[in-house]
Design a protein around this motif. Structure first.
Motif, PDB file in Angstrom:
ATOM      1  N   LYS A   4       0.716  -1.228   0.317  1.00  0.00           N
ATOM      2  CA  LYS A   4       0.151  -0.101  -0.043  1.00  0.00           C
ATOM      3  C   LYS A   4       1.008   1.329  -0.135  1.00  0.00           C
ATOM      4  N   ASN A   5       0.558   2.137  -0.884  1.00  0.00           N
ATOM      5  CA  ASN A   5       1.232   3.269  -0.887  1.00  0.00           C
ATOM      6  C   ASN A   5       0.846   4.352   0.058  1.00  0.00           C
ATOM      7  N   PRO A   6       1.906   4.705   1.085  1.00  0.00           N
ATOM      8  CA  PRO A   6       1.413   5.755   2.027  1.00  0.00           C
ATOM      9  C   PRO A   6       1.207   6.977   1.692  1.00  0.00           C
ATOM     10  N   CYS A   7       0.455   7.877   2.481  1.00  0.00           N
ATOM     11  CA  CYS A   7       0.524   9.113   2.021  1.00  0.00           C
ATOM     12  C   CYS A   7       1.766   9.904   2.121  1.00  0.00           C
ATOM     13  N   GLU A  39       6.486  -2.515  15.949  1.00  0.00           N
ATOM     14  CA  GLU A  39       5.879  -1.354  15.310  1.00  0.00           C
ATOM     15  C   GLU A  39       6.443  -0.988  14.180  1.00  0.00           C
ATOM     16  N   ILE A  40       7.622  -0.438  14.307  1.00  0.00           N
ATOM     17  CA  ILE A  40       8.293   0.133  13.377  1.00  0.00           C
ATOM     18  C   ILE A  40       8.787  -0.971  11.881  1.00  0.00           C
ATOM     19  N   SER A  46       5.333  -2.974   5.427  1.00  0.00           N
ATOM     20  CA  SER A  46       3.990  -3.010   4.621  1.00  0.00           C
ATOM     21  C   SER A  46       3.640  -1.687   4.106  1.00  0.00           C
ATOM     22  N   THR A  47       4.550  -0.577   4.137  1.00  0.00           N
ATOM     23  CA  THR A  47       4.239   0.503   3.457  1.00  0.00           C
ATOM     24  C   THR A  47       5.328   0.756   2.477  1.00  0.00           C
ATOM     25  N   GLY A  48       6.699   0.242   2.766  1.00  0.00           N
ATOM     26  CA  GLY A  48       7.461   0.604   1.801  1.00  0.00           C
ATOM     27  C   GLY A  48       8.152   1.900   1.953  1.00  0.00           C
ATOM     28  N   CYS A  49       7.980   2.777   2.839  1.00  0.00           N
ATOM     29  CA  CYS A  49       8.302   4.255   3.068  1.00  0.00           C
ATOM     30  C   CYS A  49       9.813   4.292   3.445  1.00  0.00           C
ATOM     31  N   GLN A  50      10.251   5.433   3.124  1.00  0.00           N
ATOM     32  CA  GLN A  50      11.631   5.611   3.568  1.00  0.00           C
ATOM     33  C   GLN A  50      11.716   6.380   4.935  1.00  0.00           C
ATOM     34  N   ILE A 226       1.834   4.566  14.739  1.00  0.00           N
ATOM     35  CA  ILE A 226       2.883   4.986  13.676  1.00  0.00           C
ATOM     36  C   ILE A 226       2.435   4.878  12.102  1.00  0.00           C
ATOM     37  N   LYS A 227       1.708   3.641  11.976  1.00  0.00           N
ATOM     38  CA  LYS A 227       1.416   3.285  10.591  1.00  0.00           C
ATOM     39  C   LYS A 227       0.160   4.233  10.306  1.00  0.00           C
TER      40      LYS A 227
END
Length: 240
Positions: A4-7, A39-40, A46-50, A226-227
């Protein structure tokens, strides 16, 4: 299955050192450390965020409070910087146990333990999917790790600075003293500075305001927060 692409794509997460301890005690509590790491890790996978992290050192040493008038401010703050390195190494180990590649970068030179902070190298780590943990504060006395978080968020062009803390947002007065205190959902930097709300030091707020880095403050201890923040849910307080 696609992630899922995070905001928010690139995040600076500020953690207090106290989050790694248990019930206000000193040191690092393995369970508290592992809970945060899980959590981190879940967020990252799950989001692939940097994701970059700045961590405090108050569970080990807190500048003026622990100096007790015997240790001068500069030396006491230097000891606090070393405390953040201890916490960063602990968090790195816990994250890697949970399957996340990480790098610790410090603003003070400790080559045997961590990389020195180099902006281009940081950006490369983030692009390769590594979590970067910043330790050592700004590398200078008289500046808090909140200021270090604001500085690093500005340097890496973070979309947002998340401050995961012990409370669920910013209030118009101290909720521990005033049962009628109201949580503020949104507030501008100028208003927060003018009202002296003290959830973050003024230098950090001013730096974020100057560089257009919004801050979202929320409760670290509520599972999944956090997510939720990364994915754009309305939690805590937004300072913009």
């Amino acid at each position: 299955m696609a992630k899922k692409n995070p905001c928010k794509r690139r995040i600076l997460l500020k953690l207090s050192g106290e989050a790694l301890s248990k019930d206000g005690s000193r040191g690092v509590a393995p369970k508290a450390l592992n809970d945060i790491a899980k959590e981190i890790a879940h967020l990252h996978k799950s989001t692939g965020c940097q994701l970059a992290i700045v961590i405090g050192g108050g569970n080990i040493w807190r500048g003026l409070r622990d100096g007790g008038g015997v240790i001068d401010r500069v030396n006491s703050d230097s000891m606090g910087m070393l405390a953040t390195v201890i916490n960063a190494i602990a968090l790195q180990s816990a994250l890697e146990e949970n399957g996340c590649p990480t790098r610790v970068q410090t603003s003070i030179n400790i080559y045997q333990l961590a990389e020195p902070f180099v902006r281009r190298k940081t950006l490369r780590h983030l692009e390769k999917g590594r979590i970067v943990i910043f330790a050592g504060g700004t590398g200078n006395p008289y500046f808090t790790t909140d200021s270090a978080a604001a500085l690093r968020a500005s340097e890496i062009n973070a979309d947002v600075l998340f401050k995961a803390t012990q409370v669920d947002g910013v209030y118009d007065s101290d909720p521990r003293k005033n049962p009628k205190a109201k949580r503020i959902k949104k507030i501008t930097f100028k208003e927060a500075i003018a009202k002296n709300l003290q959830f973050m030091d003024t230098a950090a707020l001013a730096l974020c305001m100057e560089n257009n880095v919004s801050i979202q403050l929320f409760d670290l201890h509520k599972k999944g927060n956090i997510k939720r923040a990364v994915c754009g849910e309305d939690i805590g307080t937004l300072i913009y």
